[in-house]
Design an enzyme around this catalytic site. Structure first.
Site, PDB file in Angstrom:
ATOM      1  N   ASP A  99       0.830  -1.204   0.000  1.00 47.40           N
ATOM      2  CA  ASP A  99       0.000   0.000   0.000  1.00 47.40           C
ATOM      3  C   ASP A  99       0.866   1.256   0.000  1.00 47.40           C
ATOM      4  O   ASP A  99       0.635   2.189  -0.777  1.00 47.40           O
ATOM      5  CB  ASP A  99      -0.968   0.007   1.184  1.00 47.40           C
ATOM      6  CG  ASP A  99      -0.284  -0.155   2.537  1.00 47.40           C
ATOM      7  OD1 ASP A  99       0.907  -0.548   2.589  1.00 47.40           O
ATOM      8  OD2 ASP A  99      -0.937   0.105   3.572  1.00 47.40           O
ATOM      9  N   TYR A 100       1.889   1.298   0.850  1.00 41.90           N
ATOM     10  CA  TYR A 100       2.722   2.490   0.968  1.00 41.90           C
ATOM     11  C   TYR A 100       3.468   2.779  -0.333  1.00 41.90           C
ATOM     12  O   TYR A 100       3.437   3.909  -0.843  1.00 41.90           O
ATOM     13  CB  TYR A 100       3.717   2.312   2.112  1.00 41.90           C
ATOM     14  CG  TYR A 100       4.592   3.521   2.357  1.00 41.90           C
ATOM     15  CD1 TYR A 100       4.098   4.618   3.064  1.00 41.90           C
ATOM     16  CD2 TYR A 100       5.903   3.582   1.884  1.00 41.90           C
ATOM     17  CE1 TYR A 100       4.887   5.749   3.288  1.00 41.90           C
ATOM     18  CE2 TYR A 100       6.698   4.699   2.108  1.00 41.90           C
ATOM     19  CZ  TYR A 100       6.184   5.776   2.812  1.00 41.90           C
ATOM     20  OH  TYR A 100       6.959   6.889   3.028  1.00 41.90           O
TER      21      TYR A 100
END
Length: 272
Positions: free
Chosen positions: A153-154
């Site tokens: 996600d990051y």
């Protein structure tokens, strides 16, 4: 020569400015004569930074703003008035493998790290265009240049941030605007956001000192830089991408990049 944005007499907004490099960038800009507007979800932390800025003799105000809330951003932008430099610094990280990350954490990562760039920039860019000056700064990450294990996600949110900044730079250039853009892609910063992360080769890929990153960004604004990548070794990523996928993975693994997050603990409330 590329023309930068003089901090002296400028009004600079920093999102996530209540701690980490947001706070340090605010202090550095104030030392150079800027008026600083601090936005943070933590009103007390933002107020403390304003106290530090006042102690330096700088003009500064703060507001509690959730940058994922479009209505709140628009209202706070109207209250803030004209801004010359927008620093999109607010960021979060979950640090969990894909199947262990909660739906809420994944959504929050994109809301803060990616979508907020649009809400904040769109709130101030029309005024900057009308005055034909200023800068939009995006604090992305080296993870916006290479995907990393435990960062699905990051890293994806930071790839989007890099693309956002590059596309905005192209739009402004084609429009003939004097408004500048700067995207910063630092490796891990020692602020607590990535507590527990370790580098296999700290001389080549050091955990960065937040003071150094903050100073480089503020220098970059004044010098008209368009991209800052730290440390220098990260700049070889595009070259290594010329290798087949297995070769690229082997090089990344050699430097221990995909194991750096194994000791990740983070810190509740930590930000960039």
């Amino acid at each position: 020569m590329t023309r930068g944005t003089d901090l002296h007499g400028a009004r600079m907004l920093v999102t996530g400015g209540g701690s980490g490099i947001g706070r340090l960038m605010a202090l550095e800009a104030a030392r150079r004569g800027a008026t600083v507007v601090i936005w943070d979800r933590d009103a007390a932390a933002a107020s403390e930074v304003v106290g530090e800025l006042h102690a330096l003799g700088a003009d500064a105000i703060s507001a509690r703003v959730d940058v994922t809330d479009r209505a709140a951003v628009d209202a706070a932008a109207a209250a803030a008035g004209a801004i010359d430099i927008v620093v999109n610094n607010a960021g979060v990280v979950s640090g969990a493998p894909l199947l262990e990350a909660s739906d809420e954490a994944i959504e929050r990562t994109f809301q803060v790290n990616t979508l907020a760039l649009y809400w904040v920039t769109r709130a101030f860019l029309p005024g900057m265009l009308a005055r034909d000056r200023g800068a939009v700064v995006t604090i992305a990450s080296a993870a916006g240049l290479v995907g990393v294990a435990r960062q699905t996600d990051y890293a994806a949110s930071k790839w989007a941030a890099v693309g956002f900044a590059e596309s905005l730079r192209a739009e402004l250039r084609i429009a003939g605007s004097s408004v500048r853009t700067l995207v910063a892609c630092p490796y891990y910063i020692d602020t607590g956001m990535f507590e527990g992360v370790r580098s296999r080769f700290p001389r080549l890929l050091p955990i960065l000192r937040p003071e150094d990153v903050a100073r480089r960004v503020i220098d970059g604004i004044e010098r008209g830089r368009e991209q800052i990548v730290m440390p220098p070794l990260v700049r070889v990523v595009p070259v290594v991408r010329a290798l087949p996928a297995r070769g690229f993975d082997a090089v990344v693994d050699l430097f221990g990049i995909n194991r750096a997050m194994e000791g990740f603990r983070g810190r509740e409330g930590a930000s960039r």
